[in-house]
Write an enzyme that holds these catalytic residues in place. Structure first.
Site, PDB file in Angstrom:
ATOM      1  N   GLU A  16      -5.876  -2.076  -8.847  1.00 37.59           N
ATOM      2  CA  GLU A  16      -5.203  -3.362  -8.707  1.00 37.59           C
ATOM      3  C   GLU A  16      -4.875  -4.015 -10.050  1.00 37.59           C
ATOM      4  O   GLU A  16      -4.568  -5.206 -10.118  1.00 37.59           O
ATOM      5  CB  GLU A  16      -6.076  -4.304  -7.871  1.00 37.59           C
ATOM      6  CG  GLU A  16      -6.362  -3.786  -6.473  1.00 37.59           C
ATOM      7  CD  GLU A  16      -7.336  -4.679  -5.719  1.00 37.59           C
ATOM      8  OE1 GLU A  16      -6.884  -5.661  -5.113  1.00 37.59           O
ATOM      9  OE2 GLU A  16      -8.546  -4.391  -5.751  1.00 37.59           O
ATOM     10  N   SER A 170      -7.836  -4.268  -1.689  1.00 42.26           N
ATOM     11  CA  SER A 170      -6.419  -4.090  -1.361  1.00 42.26           C
ATOM     12  C   SER A 170      -6.143  -2.816  -0.572  1.00 42.26           C
ATOM     13  O   SER A 170      -5.121  -2.149  -0.757  1.00 42.26           O
ATOM     14  CB  SER A 170      -5.553  -4.105  -2.631  1.00 42.26           C
ATOM     15  OG  SER A 170      -5.416  -5.415  -3.110  1.00 42.26           O
ATOM     16  N   SER A 308       1.441 -13.564  -1.931  1.00 47.33           N
ATOM     17  CA  SER A 308       0.045 -13.765  -1.534  1.00 47.33           C
ATOM     18  C   SER A 308      -0.122 -14.994  -0.650  1.00 47.33           C
ATOM     19  O   SER A 308       0.562 -16.012  -0.819  1.00 47.33           O
ATOM     20  CB  SER A 308      -0.848 -13.896  -2.772  1.00 47.33           C
ATOM     21  OG  SER A 308      -0.858 -12.696  -3.513  1.00 47.33           O
TER      22      SER A 308
END
Length: 336
Positions: A16, A170, A308
């Site tokens: 990430e 994630s 997000s």
């Protein structure tokens, strides 16, 4: 009063890394609207080295200073740090342990809470201990014939399973398995990401998310938002961040009864307080067709990219992100 020297860290050694850089840009733009901070952004690479965006190598010393290797750039004293690092070493609690050691105040959850949430096995044990329902699972500690047999038995019982590396974020190292013959290879892939693996029952449900954060001394939980994936897919790393993703995010989920919405928020606050989280989190739930609520996972440093959910849900809840940051930081350092 002089400005607070705020160190904004991003990057890290996980898959990430690039997402962390995107989130850091959101922090930069938010902090730029305040005159209370002098901000230095550093990138942490996969080898554990700090550098500026233009490539100057430096270190964060135990005297809470940034010292540059070129010896020409003056040292920079750090008053506060935002570890905007998804995955290792940010969400794992490693870097927070160092901040605790050198007594440097920082934004976000503390080291133990970060570690407990990042490890899916530890987290699920906490959920159950707190009385928060979660997805049925089995735990595997090594890849061998017994692990394959256990997973095959779970598959026979549940019809479909998710195999997840226990300590990744994630959806990295996460696989939906609909064919029993694929189990051995999927387990091999999952164990390549982590020494422990969780096998969960596949839940056909709505995917709901709640932003939970501290503001003015209170723990706040937003109305649940919803992730709506393309048919027969799950919210994988690619679905989260690919430009051609067909997933949709709704800041407020439609067609939730007030009772279900409130129960989800109550569970979210219970998990936040019970696991001793701090400042921010995004807590994800499943809601089945029978209105069964299952806690899926907790993100102790949720993404702050353009897609997000956390910043959107906070704003929809009536709070400005910069004012929220000032409130949190001001409770740890003097901003007067």
């Amino acid at each position: 009063m002089p400005k607070i020297n705020l160190l904004l860290l991003c990057g890290g050694g996980s898959a990430e890394h690039d997402i962390s850089l995107m989130s850091a840009r959101f922090f930069e733009s938010s902090l730029a609207t305040s005159d209370k901070f002098s901000v230095l952004k550093l990138v942490l690479d996969e080898h554990g080295h700090y550098h500026t965006e233009d490539g100057k190598l430096c270190d964060l010393t135990n005297r809470r200073e940034i010292r540059f290797e070129d010896n020409n750039t003056p040292a920079w004293s750090v008053d506060y740090v935002i570890p905007c690092i998804h995955g290792f070493p940010g969400e794992t609690g490693d870097i927070q342990s160092y901040f605790n050691l050198i007594q440097l105040p920082y934004f976000g959850c503390e080291s133990e809470a970060s570690s407990n949430c990042f490890n899916k096995i530890t987290a699920k044990m906490w959920f159950s201990a707190l009385g928060v329902p979660n997805t049925p699972y089995i735990f595997l500690h090594q890849l061998d014939d017994d692990a394959i047999k256990q997973t095959e038995a779970a598959f026979d019982q549940w019809g479909s399973v998710f195999v997840k590396a226990a300590s990744q974020g994630s959806s990295v190292g996460c696989y939906k398995v609909d064919a029993k013959a694929k189990i051995a290879n999927v387990l091999k892939d999952a164990f390549s990401y982590a020494p422990y693996v969780v096998v969960e029952q596949t839940i056909h449900a709505r995917e709901l998310e709640v932003a939970v954060y501290e503001y003015q001394g209170e723990v706040v939980a937003t109305l649940p938002g919803e992730i709506i994936c393309d048919s027969n897919t799950f919210y994988s790393f690619e679905e989260k961040y690919a430009k051609n993703s067909k997933a949709r995010t709704d800041v407020v989920a439609d067609n939730l009864s007030p009772e279900v919405s409130q129960q989800i928020r109550d569970y979210a606050i219970k998990a936040f307080k019970g696991m001793k989280l701090r400042h921010l989190s995004r807590i994800d739930f499943f809601l089945t067709q029978d209105n069964e609520i299952l806690l899926n996972e907790i993100n102790t440093f949720p993404g702050l990219t353009p897609i997000s959910m956390f910043p959107k849900m906070l704003q929809n809840n009536g709070h400005d992100f910069t004012e929220y940051l000032i409130d949190v930081i001001g409770r740890q350092v003097d901003l007067s």
